[in-house]
Design a protein around this motif. Structure first.
Motif, PDB file in Angstrom:
ATOM      1  N   VAL A 112     -37.578  18.595 -95.080  1.00  0.00           N
ATOM      2  CA  VAL A 112     -37.087  19.920 -94.720  1.00  0.00           C
ATOM      3  C   VAL A 112     -38.289  20.769 -94.333  1.00  0.00           C
ATOM      4  CG1 VAL A 112     -35.840  21.974 -95.490  1.00  0.00           C
ATOM      5  CG2 VAL A 112     -35.202  19.702 -96.387  1.00  0.00           C
ATOM      6  N   GLY A 113     -38.295  21.291 -93.120  1.00  0.00           N
ATOM      7  CA  GLY A 113     -39.379  22.150 -92.671  1.00  0.00           C
ATOM      8  C   GLY A 113     -39.048  23.608 -92.939  1.00  0.00           C
ATOM      9  N   LEU A 114     -39.962  24.319 -93.592  1.00  0.00           N
ATOM     10  CA  LEU A 114     -39.761  25.731 -93.912  1.00  0.00           C
ATOM     11  C   LEU A 114     -40.844  26.554 -93.231  1.00  0.00           C
ATOM     12  CD1 LEU A 114     -38.366  27.962 -95.681  1.00  0.00           C
ATOM     13  CD2 LEU A 114     -40.129  27.482 -97.388  1.00  0.00           C
ATOM     14  N   SER A 115     -40.427  27.621 -92.560  1.00  0.00           N
ATOM     15  CA  SER A 115     -41.405  28.466 -91.882  1.00  0.00           C
ATOM     16  C   SER A 115     -40.924  29.908 -91.883  1.00  0.00           C
ATOM     17  CB  SER A 115     -41.634  27.980 -90.439  1.00  0.00           C
ATOM     18  OG  SER A 115     -42.775  28.599 -89.876  1.00  0.00           O
ATOM     19  N   GLY A 116     -41.718  30.770 -91.315  1.00  0.00           N
ATOM     20  CA  GLY A 116     -41.389  32.183 -91.219  1.00  0.00           C
ATOM     21  C   GLY A 116     -42.376  32.852 -90.301  1.00  0.00           C
ATOM     22  N   GLY A 117     -42.657  34.095 -90.552  1.00  0.00           N
ATOM     23  CA  GLY A 117     -43.671  34.827 -89.811  1.00  0.00           C
ATOM     24  C   GLY A 117     -44.494  35.627 -90.785  1.00  0.00           C
ATOM     25  N   ILE A 118     -45.566  36.195 -90.317  1.00  0.00           N
ATOM     26  CA  ILE A 118     -46.407  36.992 -91.188  1.00  0.00           C
ATOM     27  C   ILE A 118     -45.587  38.142 -91.789  1.00  0.00           C
ATOM     28  CG2 ILE A 118     -47.220  38.419 -89.240  1.00  0.00           C
ATOM     29  CD1 ILE A 118     -49.947  38.537 -90.661  1.00  0.00           C
ATOM     30  N   ALA A 119     -45.605  38.249 -93.112  1.00  0.00           N
ATOM     31  CA  ALA A 119     -44.903  39.297 -93.860  1.00  0.00           C
ATOM     32  C   ALA A 119     -43.385  39.212 -93.767  1.00  0.00           C
ATOM     33  CB  ALA A 119     -45.365  40.689 -93.405  1.00  0.00           C
ATOM     34  N   SER A 120     -42.856  38.028 -93.442  1.00  0.00           N
ATOM     35  CA  SER A 120     -41.391  37.889 -93.391  1.00  0.00           C
ATOM     36  C   SER A 120     -40.794  37.573 -94.760  1.00  0.00           C
ATOM     37  CB  SER A 120     -40.985  36.796 -92.398  1.00  0.00           C
ATOM     38  OG  SER A 120     -41.330  35.510 -92.889  1.00  0.00           O
ATOM     39  N   GLY A 121     -41.634  37.222 -95.730  1.00  0.00           N
ATOM     40  CA  GLY A 121     -41.153  36.955 -97.083  1.00  0.00           C
ATOM     41  C   GLY A 121     -41.033  35.484 -97.423  1.00  0.00           C
ATOM     42  N   LYS A 122     -41.750  34.637 -96.717  1.00  0.00           N
ATOM     43  CA  LYS A 122     -41.661  33.194 -96.961  1.00  0.00           C
ATOM     44  C   LYS A 122     -42.130  32.831 -98.372  1.00  0.00           C
ATOM     45  CE  LYS A 122     -44.386  30.578 -94.535  1.00  0.00           C
ATOM     46  NZ  LYS A 122     -45.331  30.104 -95.583  1.00  0.00           N
ATOM     47  N   SER A 123     -43.162  33.481 -98.856  1.00  0.00           N
ATOM     48  CA  SER A 123     -43.677  33.185-100.197  1.00  0.00           C
ATOM     49  C   SER A 123     -42.630  33.462-101.268  1.00  0.00           C
ATOM     50  CB  SER A 123     -44.934  34.010-100.479  1.00  0.00           C
ATOM     51  OG  SER A 123     -45.979  33.661 -99.592  1.00  0.00           O
ATOM     52  N   THR A 124     -41.840  34.505-101.057  1.00  0.00           N
ATOM     53  CA  THR A 124     -40.762  34.832-101.998  1.00  0.00           C
ATOM     54  C   THR A 124     -39.729  33.714-102.042  1.00  0.00           C
ATOM     55  OG1 THR A 124     -41.037  37.215-101.639  1.00  0.00           O
ATOM     56  CG2 THR A 124     -38.914  36.475-102.512  1.00  0.00           C
ATOM     57  N   VAL A 125     -39.361  33.208-100.874  1.00  0.00           N
ATOM     58  CA  VAL A 125     -38.373  32.134-100.786  1.00  0.00           C
ATOM     59  C   VAL A 125     -38.926  30.852-101.400  1.00  0.00           C
ATOM     60  CG1 VAL A 125     -37.116  30.627 -99.183  1.00  0.00           C
ATOM     61  CG2 VAL A 125     -37.188  33.106 -98.798  1.00  0.00           C
ATOM     62  N   VAL A 126     -40.185  30.544-101.143  1.00  0.00           N
ATOM     63  CA  VAL A 126     -40.810  29.351-101.726  1.00  0.00           C
ATOM     64  C   VAL A 126     -40.787  29.435-103.254  1.00  0.00           C
ATOM     65  CG1 VAL A 126     -43.014  28.155-102.043  1.00  0.00           C
ATOM     66  CG2 VAL A 126     -42.247  28.773 -99.746  1.00  0.00           C
ATOM     67  N   ALA A 127     -41.107  30.602-103.797  1.00  0.00           N
ATOM     68  CA  ALA A 127     -41.094  30.772-105.255  1.00  0.00           C
ATOM     69  C   ALA A 127     -39.704  30.520-105.820  1.00  0.00           C
ATOM     70  CB  ALA A 127     -41.577  32.173-105.618  1.00  0.00           C
TER      71      ALA A 127
END
Length: 231
Positions: A6-21
């Protein structure tokens, strides 16, 4: 055992770190390309030496490690420098990610999530993903979050955002979108739905490679994966 990516991505400051956590709290295995990117440029590594050859010692900290902020200021304003840096680091990052994928494959994991910031820019990688997930927020929200998070002015924040593929463009390529424009609870509900979908999925993406590994052994599988990923 079956396994898919499963590939997970986003953009700068889109909140990807929150989703990963949130995904990790649910027990998901997430391989973070950013963490690996820091590892592969440690002093005395191949990538570290190549970066110094092209960017000079001015991007070093006192302890010999690369000053990511100084290097970031260079590549955000000079696209050709960004492409050069990517050509140095991406092959090393992919090799390390493959090692970790193989580890979880051997351990019998059902799926592994690859957190790759440039997933949609690097189109060759998406063909190996059963699903691609984008952490999305609208452009005004992204701009405000970046300015607040990094203490940037409007012009500098806009320049950093424009150096990436727009989130609305990435959205067209994603099989799943986590809309992170709202509050944390809204994002959590979407992550939970994604998690249920992944847990219920029985698609087996790498069946051909399992047969190959049985015949050629683990060494042959590693070679095959690396060849496909960096070609």
């Amino acid at each position: 055992s079956t396994m898919f990516l499963v590939g997970l991505s986003g953009g700068i400051a889109s909140g990807k770190s929150t989703v990963v956590a949130m995904l990790r709290e649910l027990g998901c295995v997430v391989i973070d390309a950013d963490v690996i990117a820091r590892q592969v440029v440690q002093p005395h590594s191949k990538a570290h030496q190549q970066i110094l050859q092209h960017f000079g010692t001015k991007i070093l900290l006192e302890n010999g490690e690369i000053n990511r902020e100084a290097l970031g200021n260079i590549i955000f304003s000079q696209p050709e420098k960004r492409r050069l840096l990517n050509s140095i680091t991406h092959p090393e990052i992919l090799k390390e990610m493959l090692k970790q994928v193989l580890k979880y494959f051997i351990l019998g994991y059902h799926y592994v999530i690859l957190d790759i910031p440039l997933l949609f820019e690097t189109h060759g990688l998406t063909r190996f993903m059963k699903y691609t997930v984008l952490v999305y927020c609208d452009p005004p929200t992204q701009l405000v979050r970046l300015m607040k998070r990094n203490g940037l002015g409007v012009a500098e924040a806009e320049a950093r955002i424009s150096s990436q593929l727009p989130l609305d463009e990435k959205r067209k390529w994603a099989t799943h979108v986590i809309d992170n424009c709202g509050d944390r609870e809204s994002t959590r509900r979407q992550v939970l739905r994604l998690h249920v979908h992944l847990e219920d999925s029985l698609h087996f993406l790498w069946a051909r490679l399992v047969v190959g590994s049985a015949v050629a052994g683990l060494g042959g599988l590693v070679f095959l994966l690396i060849r496909h990923f960096i070609s």
